[in-house]
Design an enzyme around this catalytic site. Structure first.
Site, mmCIF file in Angstrom:
data_model
loop_
_atom_site.group_PDB
_atom_site.id
_atom_site.type_symbol
_atom_site.label_atom_id
_atom_site.label_comp_id
_atom_site.label_asym_id
_atom_site.label_seq_id
_atom_site.Cartn_x
_atom_site.Cartn_y
_atom_site.Cartn_z
ATOM 1 N N GLY A 108 -10.101 -20.603 -15.703
ATOM 2 C CA GLY A 108 -9.415 -20.637 -15.237
ATOM 3 C C GLY A 108 -10.106 -19.779 -13.523
ATOM 4 N N GLU A 131 -12.550 -25.553 -21.571
ATOM 5 C CA GLU A 131 -10.546 -24.845 -22.371
ATOM 6 C C GLU A 131 -10.582 -26.041 -23.618
ATOM 7 O OE1 GLU A 131 -11.077 -25.291 -19.089
ATOM 8 O OE2 GLU A 131 -9.977 -23.499 -18.444
#
Ligand code: NAD
Length: 705
Positions: A108, A131
């Site tokens: 992020g 991720e």
């Protein structure tokens, strides 16, 4: 103007530039409070006519490490502004926004930086979208913005591998507009402010990433190729394939639609058992490094030299682990022949790594130069740590530990690699039980990641802290266990082995049991494993234990194999037969005959056994014993037990370990099955559900980590 907001954001002004500095140690995790603070600071900067550009910065250590993983699955994760909303607002800003990137910029954090219009980075900053390692895909625009900044192919590789890369490697792409060398005067924030001033001076408009084209001359053909190669490598994990599909949207769909579909795919992955398992393991590894009752300021003892006693199967592998980590090792044996054999094996292992190109000739020479083979126990006087790996016999261990007690310097740690013996009794052979600990390595010790650290009644806190620190240095995962027969792993394994054995008696074949467990995901079923390890070892243990306890041996089929000289791979036959020079297990009618004879003797009529039953019995046997281990405090948490099985016993990562698997199935379902097994005629009493399991199932709870 310089003010801090409660969300962990510092706001300052540099002329016409608003400087927003994220200040939430350790890594500026993008939790709800920081997201809100960022959104508010952005609004204020946009509303302030004196502000003409914005710089978004982090610390020297981290621009941002990404989402706050502790927030996953909690209401805070869904609290607006969610990350995609925040990034969208940043990108829409009519005033230019420049990211100042140093340290880690991951997940992020990178998605946030890609929502800025320009990026200035220190050349050694670490950029990536990891991720996929948690079974997810970048769900805040990463799969759409990265291809627009670095090209389709590079973006896909980064997203599917999850591997970070230094900012310098992105020179020439739109991901970094300017690089700052670590040695340059001034820091990246100053450079970003200067960059923003230049943008203003030149009257450049904000460059919105989402509006950029995706460059690739043959996108369709490339994506088709990527789909095939990723599908082949992904195994049971859905995330890598979903990553490819999400990146493909950057070519095939308008960006708004693609961003929506990316988010949907992210949420779908979040709910998969595979991602849950990976996130469980991620948290488990962090938790295992902390001992609830170890004072946080417990300082480990320095370890600069070690000795290993016994150069057999384990001693050799343990010595290699230390050598590989740069530690000098004294290797002590009883006879020259055993010492020579041990050293030759170590050398052969290194040579084989060198041949495969995994180790340079120089590094091999350095490692071997750190090894001191000896027959003289005087060599133990100055070492900081001794690991004993002699025969599994209490009398032999006693002689060794009495000698260590007499020889070793005060403060040296005296460790045993015993698999089953009572570490409290071993500690009592010395006058310094506080310095004694179990360091239970797994075979091959230079390869297997697990280290069971066995904490005896008097083991000192610093000795435990040293063991945990040492495991990290060796690249291993330490799990602390209390003293009991077999500690965590082997104690549970005994129940698992008994369940597998009883399936044969009921009507299954070794190949069926192994096959079912391997299809579940285990690296190797119990019978193949037995053949590999050597059936004679268990046979000898069973005989010794029966003799020690003064009771007759409980008859098992493996004894029949051993009586027939079938010890496994090393004798060409065990549960399976092996053709000369090959390791492939071949079903053997001789074994089936021995099993049939065993059934006859016990009055059993064979019945059909399904794959599902094999998995249930073998896994729930582990889970039930695991629950007892938890209740007795032998393991501190269920997730520690999972780490033992994932790293020491070939259990599949995507299942998250046996205890996590039980939670996935639902503890009430596990209890129901255990009750069914316990109610069968002549059932082994160990099938009775553990009290802890019953309590948790009734309360509708899980193991709680
Ligand atoms: P091994 O028989 O291969 O090696 C033992 C070695 O110790 C032999 O080379 C022997 O010569 C030497 N030795 C015996 N007494 C000695 C003494 N007084 N001084 C110096 N050397 C001495 O056995 P192993 O499989 O390596 O097992 C060693 C220990 O590790 C045992 O306690 C075993 O339970 C434990 N262990 C074994 C495994 C495994 O998979 N083999 C796994 C974990 C732990």
């Amino acid at each position: 103007m310089n003010e801090a907001t409660p969300g962990g954001l510092q706001v300052a002004r540099r002329g016409a530039v608003a400087l927003l500095t994220m200040d939430r140690p350790p890594v500026n995790g993008l939790g709800a409070a920081l997201r809100l603070a960022l959104a508010q600071a952005l609004d204020e900067a946009l509303a302030d006519p004196a502000v003409r550009a914005i710089v978004l910065a982090g610390s020297a250590r981290a621009f941002s490490g990404g989402a706050d993983v502790t927030e996953f699955g909690t209401p805070a994760a869904a609290r607006e502004p969610r990350l995609p909303t925040l990034i969208g607002r940043l990108e829409d800003s009519p005033k230019p926004v420049v990211a100042a990137i140093a340290g880690v910029c991951l997940g992020g954090g990178l998605e946030l930086a890609m929502g800025c219009h320009f990026r200035v980075a220190r050349s050694d900053a670490s950029l990536g979208l990891p991720e996929v390692k948690l079974g997810l895909l970048p769900g805040a625009g990463g799969t759409q913005r990265l291809p627009r900044l670095v090209g389709l192919e590079r973006a896909l590789n980064l997203i599917v591998s999850g591997a970070p890369a230094p900012a310098a490697s992105f020179a020439g792409t739109a991901l970094v507009d300017a690089l700052v060398e670590p040695s340059a005067p001034g820091d990246v924030v100053e450079a970003a402010v200067a960059f923003a001033e230049t943008v203003l001076a030149e009257g450049r408009a904000p460059r919105r990433t989402r509006a950029l084209p995706v460059e690739h001359p043959q996108a369709e053909a490339f994506l088709q190729f990527a789909r095939h190669s990723v599908a082949a490598a992904a195994g049971p994990f859905p995330a890598p394939r979903r990553c490819v599909e999400a990146v493909a949207l950057s070519v095939t769909r308008p960006v708004d639609e693609a961003l929506r579909l990316e988010r949907e795919a992210f949420l779908a992955l979040m709910a998969t058992p595979e991602s849950r398992a990976l996130r469980h393991v991620f948290a488990a590894e962090r938790a295992a490094a902390r001992l609830p009752d170890l004072p946080p300021d417990t300082a480990p003892r320095p370890i600069a030299s070690v000795a290993v006693i016994g150069a057999g199967t384990m001693g050799g592998g343990i010595a290699m682990s230390f050598l590989n980590a740069g530690l000098p090792v004294v290797l002590l044996e009883q006879t020259q022949a055993a010492l020579d054999r041990g050293v030759a094996t170590i050398r052969r292992n290194y040579e084989s790594s060198a041949k495969k190109g995994k180790l340079s000739a120089e590094e091999m020479a350095r490692r071997l130069a750190r090894l001191t083979p000896t027959l003289q126990d005087e060599a133990l006087r100055e070492v900081d740590l001794v690991v004993e790996a002699v025969f599994e016999d209490l009398g032999v261990k006693e002689a060794v530990f009495r000698r260590l007690d007499a020889l070793c310097r005060p403060g040296a740690i005296l460790a045993t690699n015993t698999s089953y013996l009572d570490v409290n009794r071993i500690a009592a052979f010395t006058t310094r039980p506080a310095d004694v600990v179990g360091l239970h390595f797994f075979s091959p010790a230079n390869v297997m990641r697990l280290l069971e650290v066995v904490r005896a009644a008097h083991t000192a806190p610093e000795v435990l802290a040293t063991s945990l620190a040492l495991a990290r240095r060796l690249g291993k995962i330490a799990v602390v266990a209390g003293v009991c027969d077999g500690f965590i792993g082997n104690r549970m394994l005994a129940r698992y082995g008994a369940a597998a054995h009883d399936l044969l008696v009921a009507g299954a074949t070794p190949q069926q049991v192994d096959g079912a467990l391997q299809r579940f995901g285990l690296a190797m079923g119990p019978f193949r494993m037995g053949d590999l390890a050597g059936l004679d070892i268990g046979w000898a243990t069973r005989k010794r234990r029966a003799a020690e306890a003064g009771v007759p041996m409980r008859p098992v089929i493996a004894d029949r194999l051993c009586e027939a000289g079938r010890f496994g791979q090393k004798t060409g036959a065990g549960w399976y037969r092996y053709e000369a020079g090959r390791r492939e297990p071949l079903p053997d009618p001789v074994t089936e005959g021995l099993i049939a004879q065993f059934r006859d003797e016990h009055g059993v009529t064979p019945r059909a056994v399904s794959d599902a039953e094999v998995v249930e019995r073998c896994l729930y046997a582990l889970v039930n014993e695991g629950a007892r281990i938890l209740e007795e405090g032998i393991a501190a948490r269920a997730s520690d037990i999972d780490l033992v099985y994932l790293n020491g016993y070939g259990h599949p990562l995507h299942r998250g370990g046996p205890m996590f698997h039980a939670e996935t199935v639902g503890l009430p379902n596990v209890v129901r099955a255990l009750r069914r097994f316990a109610a069968e005629p002549a059932a082994d009493p160990s099938w009775t559900p553990a009290p802890l399991l019953l309590r948790l199932a009734e309360a509708g709870r899980g193991f709680g980590g």
